[in-house]
Design a protein around this motif. Structure first.
Motif: not given
Ligand SMILES: C[C@@]1(CC(=O)O)C2=NC(=C\c3[nH]c(c(CCC(=O)O)c3CC(=O)O)Cc3[nH]c(c(CC(=O)O)c3CCC(=O)O)/C=C3\N/C(=C\2)[C@@H](CCC(=O)O)[C@]3(C)CC(=O)O)/[C@H]1CCC(=O)O
Ligand SMILES: NC(=O)c1ccc[n+]([C@@H]2O[C@H](COP(=O)([O-])OP(=O)(O)OC[C@H]3O[C@@H](n4cnc5c(N)ncnc54)[C@H](O)[C@@H]3O)[C@@H](O)[C@H]2O)c1
Length: 169
Positions: A20, A40, A45, A50, A57, A59
């Motif tokens: 990211g 992602i 990121v 974002r 997303i 993480e």
């Protein structure tokens, strides 16, 4: 290397990017003109990613199971060994993988794109010279924008011109 240019229907696909950072942003800038179905997975990121609310997303550290169900995958981390491993993991799942730091180790490479409505030009150097691909794309874009290739003509007019040219040759 010899890469085949094709145009893929991605209507039912969610495109997966592992990583990211800066290169992931590049890939998103190309992809978002065609689809908003982008996911992602990355340890961290950047804010430019974002702020795009359409992107899913997650993480976390990459795991091979992350590839499940994804046809198109970008391995865009800053860990070159991991990027190559993602391609290997993709093989078992029939995912096709773009490895951003190793052109010779890609199932597909990302062309330099110019898109105007339904017309798309995608230039690739077979992964050999990205700067040449960008230069060609920019030249073609400038031609199109100066209307030297008749971008405003209808399908009917293009067909008539095509048929007239075929009869001559
Ligand atoms: C066209 C575009 C599409 C996209 O990414 O969507 C794309 N790269 C873009 C930008 C860009 N890439 C780089 C810079 C300079 C950054 C800087 O130096 O600051 C910039 C410009 C920028 O960042 O603005 C450096 C770079 N790129 C690669 C390497 C590794 C290597 O070549 O070994 C290195 C380090 C090379 C070196 O330094 O020697 C590798 C690849 N890059 C490709 C595509 C694939 C080949 C396509 C083909 O067949 O020609 C391939 C093989 C794999 C892939 O990523 O698919 C996109 C244009 C966006 C647009 O303008 O629309
Ligand atoms: N293809 C291209 O166009 C192009 C252009 C320039 C550079 N590169 C290469 O691309 C690579 C990526 O560069 P960058 O500038 O985006 O890096 P970056 O440092 O900005 O981002 C790296 C990302 O990878 C993630 N990451 C690292 N290890 C991970 C793991 N185990 N699991 C999940 N996520 C992980 C990080 O969290 C981060 O989000 C570099 O190797 C660079 O040489 C490619």
């Amino acid at each position: 290397m010899n890469f085949l240019p094709i145009s893929i229907n991605i209507e039912d696909e969610t495109i997966l990017i592992i990583g990211g950072g800066k290169v992931a942003i590049h890939k998103i800038e190309s992809l978002e003109r065609f689809t908003h179905r982008i996911k992602i997975i990355a340890k961290e990121v950047v804010p430019e990613i974002r702020q795009r609310s359409f992107i899913e997303i997650v993480e976390k550290e990459y795991e091979p199971g992350d590839l499940d169900g994804h046809l198109l995958v970008y391995a865009a981390t800053n860990d070159s060994v991991l990027n190559s491993r993602i391609r290997e993991d993709g093989k078992a799942r029939r995912s096709i993988v773009n490895v951003v730091d190793k052109p010779a180790n890609c199932d597909f490479v990302s062309p330099a794109i110019y898109k105007q409505d339904n017309m798309t030009v995608a230039v690739s150097s077979n992964g050999e010279n990205v700067f040449a691909a960008i230069h060609w794309r920019n030249q073609i874009r400038d031609l199109a924008q100066s209307n030297q290739i008749g971008t405003s003509k209808t399908k009917k007019i293009f067909r008539q011109e095509f048929q007239a040219a075929s009869q001559k040759s």
